[in-house]
Write a protein that holds these residues in place. Structure first.
Motif, mmCIF file in Angstrom:
data_model
loop_
_atom_site.group_PDB
_atom_site.id
_atom_site.type_symbol
_atom_site.label_atom_id
_atom_site.label_comp_id
_atom_site.label_asym_id
_atom_site.label_seq_id
_atom_site.Cartn_x
_atom_site.Cartn_y
_atom_site.Cartn_z
ATOM 1 N N GLY A 274 15.600 22.703 6.223
ATOM 2 C CA GLY A 274 14.445 21.822 6.282
ATOM 3 C C GLY A 274 14.742 20.363 6.066
ATOM 4 N N THR A 275 15.992 20.006 5.776
ATOM 5 C CA THR A 275 16.292 18.595 5.536
ATOM 6 C C THR A 275 16.361 17.794 6.833
ATOM 7 N N SER A 276 16.496 18.461 7.966
ATOM 8 C CA SER A 276 16.467 17.785 9.259
ATOM 9 C C SER A 276 15.930 18.739 10.311
ATOM 10 N N PRO A 277 14.980 18.293 11.144
ATOM 11 C CA PRO A 277 14.495 19.168 12.218
ATOM 12 C C PRO A 277 15.569 19.498 13.240
ATOM 13 N N GLN A 278 16.655 18.719 13.246
ATOM 14 C CA GLN A 278 17.759 18.973 14.169
ATOM 15 C C GLN A 278 18.854 19.833 13.561
ATOM 16 N N GLY A 279 18.614 20.373 12.370
ATOM 17 C CA GLY A 279 19.581 21.258 11.759
ATOM 18 C C GLY A 279 20.827 20.532 11.302
ATOM 19 N N PRO A 280 21.947 21.243 11.187
ATOM 20 C CA PRO A 280 23.154 20.638 10.618
ATOM 21 C C PRO A 280 23.758 19.529 11.466
ATOM 22 N N ALA A 281 23.412 19.427 12.738
ATOM 23 C CA ALA A 281 23.931 18.334 13.564
ATOM 24 C C ALA A 281 23.194 17.027 13.304
ATOM 25 N N GLY A 282 21.976 17.126 12.796
ATOM 26 C CA GLY A 282 21.132 15.954 12.639
ATOM 27 C C GLY A 282 21.304 15.269 11.293
ATOM 28 N N ALA A 283 20.315 14.443 10.948
ATOM 29 C CA ALA A 283 20.371 13.677 9.698
ATOM 30 C C ALA A 283 19.965 14.562 8.528
ATOM 31 N N ALA A 284 20.786 15.572 8.267
ATOM 32 C CA ALA A 284 20.530 16.543 7.202
ATOM 33 C C ALA A 284 21.350 16.275 5.953
ATOM 34 N N TRP A 285 22.389 15.438 6.048
ATOM 35 C CA TRP A 285 23.430 15.378 5.029
ATOM 36 C C TRP A 285 23.265 14.171 4.102
ATOM 37 N N LEU A 286 23.199 14.460 2.811
ATOM 38 C CA LEU A 286 23.072 13.424 1.790
ATOM 39 C C LEU A 286 24.415 13.275 1.082
ATOM 40 N N PRO A 287 25.111 12.151 1.276
ATOM 41 C CA PRO A 287 26.386 11.956 0.575
ATOM 42 C C PRO A 287 26.191 12.038 -0.935
ATOM 43 N N ALA A 288 27.129 12.650 -1.613
ATOM 44 C CA ALA A 288 27.042 12.794 -3.070
ATOM 45 C C ALA A 288 26.977 11.425 -3.733
ATOM 46 N N GLY A 289 26.043 11.280 -4.657
ATOM 47 C CA GLY A 289 25.890 10.026 -5.379
ATOM 48 C C GLY A 289 25.100 8.970 -4.643
ATOM 49 N N SER A 290 24.591 9.278 -3.459
ATOM 50 C CA SER A 290 23.833 8.313 -2.665
ATOM 51 C C SER A 290 22.342 8.604 -2.757
ATOM 52 N N PRO A 291 21.498 7.566 -2.859
ATOM 53 C CA PRO A 291 20.052 7.793 -2.862
ATOM 54 C C PRO A 291 19.509 8.062 -1.464
ATOM 55 N N GLY A 292 20.335 7.864 -0.463
ATOM 56 C CA GLY A 292 19.906 8.051 0.917
ATOM 57 C C GLY A 292 20.175 6.804 1.726
ATOM 58 N N PRO A 293 19.830 6.813 2.990
ATOM 59 C CA PRO A 293 19.213 7.917 3.717
ATOM 60 C C PRO A 293 20.225 9.014 4.041
ATOM 61 N N ARG A 294 19.706 10.136 4.508
ATOM 62 C CA ARG A 294 20.570 11.212 4.972
ATOM 63 C C ARG A 294 21.251 10.793 6.277
ATOM 64 N N LEU A 295 22.417 11.352 6.508
ATOM 65 C CA LEU A 295 23.219 10.972 7.656
ATOM 66 C C LEU A 295 23.373 12.144 8.626
#
Length: 351
Positions: A274-295
């Motif tokens: 649910g973190t990205s409608p495009q699944g793991p290819a999309g902007a689902a990934w939050l780098p550790a220690g980052s407030p965002g945005p997801r990449l």
């Protein structure tokens, strides 16, 4: 004549051909190029569900089900349906004897070299890791779907299974999968990222999850290669808890990092359903220690560092990676209509 040595033919409706020494040869003459590729994918990744087979190689579930039924009847694959607390589980496919014999013969190795034993293959159905293994495979099949729908802008260029990862890096780390993803982002050069996947089902305490980073740090120190470690969590709440842990002290043995999120050579990112409608290819990934945005996945490539040429250790392998006796299949099927010899009866044109 005993059933085991019955002459191969065509299976009765809903039945299976008898096992025989000639069955693999009969099968070889009838498989399409896509069939052979699917058998290699199942060999590499041990178990795939109907949905995952559809994502990888078919246009519809109906077409996938029809073709896999035929491969089951010819004993190229076996299948099972795990018990579910409620409702019905999907069919799961594993390699069967005729399929293993065919792959081993094509590679000039024995079935033992292929790592196949029927009892071990069937034991997958009862393994407590079944949901974990199919879940990890599902991340990669979702990437395969995204690549197929991207009109060439995205590609899953490499996907190694857990067994090959353990054979290659098991002295340091044992990821659930290794991949290479490329994407042409708008207005930018094509990006490429190698990554390790850690698929979390919530059964391990987070301290143990974070402790895995020590192995990845040792691997990065040995190879000199920076490779992102991606954690896919079962829920956003579990992901948030892991992010808090990553902001804390690094695991034992790591002395040159202020936190688990800052280990040299081991960039970490997390995602959950649910973190990205495009699944793991999309902007689902939050780098550790980052407030965002997801990449997006392709944006996780370390700045100024291109994935190594050759193998993931930066060297051109002299044989199959990891010391296994067979090469990993490319994660996209051959031309769908390409055939090698006569197709099996029941070939469905609805691809």
């Amino acid at each position: 004549m005993p059933a085991y040595y019955a002459r191969p033919g065509r299976p009765r409706s809903g039945g299976r051909l008898a096992r025989s020494p000639q069955l693999a040869a009969e099968l070889s003459a009838r498989l399409t190029a896509r069939d052979r590729w699917l058998l290699r994918m199942i060999c590499e990744h041990r178990v795939l569900t109907t949905a995952q087979v559809t994502q990888l190689a078919f246009g519809t579930t109906r077409a996938a089900t029809a073709r896999m039924t035929t491969l089951y009847q010819y004993r190229a694959v076996d299948r099972f349906r795990p018990l579910a607390p409620a409702g019905s589980s999907p069919l799961h496919f594993i390699l069967d004897e005729a399929g293993a014999m065919l792959l081993a013969a094509e590679d000039g190795i024995s079935i033992a070299d292929l790592g196949y034993r029927r009892d071990r293959s069937m034991a997958i159905a009862l393994s407590p890791r079944l949901a974990h293994d199919t879940g990890a495979n599902g991340i990669f099949t979702a990437l395969a779907v995204a690549a197929r729908a991207s009109s060439g802008r995205q590609a899953l260029e490499c996907w190694w299974g857990e067994r090959r990862c353990a054979a290659t890096w098991g002295g340091h780390a044992r990821p659930d999968g290794y991949g290479r993803w490329t994407e042409q982002l708008p207005g930018r050069p094509a990006g490429a990222v190698d990554f390790f996947l850690e698929y979390d089902t919530g059964t391990e305490p987070l301290t143990r999850v974070v402790a895995k980073l020590a192995g990845y740090a040792a691997l990065a120190a040995r190879t000199g290669i920076t490779t992102p470690v991606l954690f896919w969590l079962r829920s956003p709440a579990r992901e948030a808890a892991l992010q808090r842990r990553l902001a804390g002290p690094p695991p034992p043995g790591i002395r040159d990092a202020a936190s688990a999120a800052q280990i040299p050579g081991v960039p970490v990112a997390t995602a959950a359903p649910g973190t990205s409608p495009q699944g793991p290819a999309g902007a689902a990934w939050l780098p550790a220690g980052s407030p965002g945005p997801r990449l997006r996945l392709a944006q996780l490539a370390p700045p100024g560092i291109a994935p190594p040429g050759g193998g993931p250790d930066g060297e051109e392998p002299s044989g199959p990676p990891g010391g296994l006796a067979w090469h990993p299949p490319y994660p996209a099927p051959p031309a769908w209509n390409a055939a090698a010899g006569e197709s099996l009866p029941g070939q469905d044109d609805d691809d």
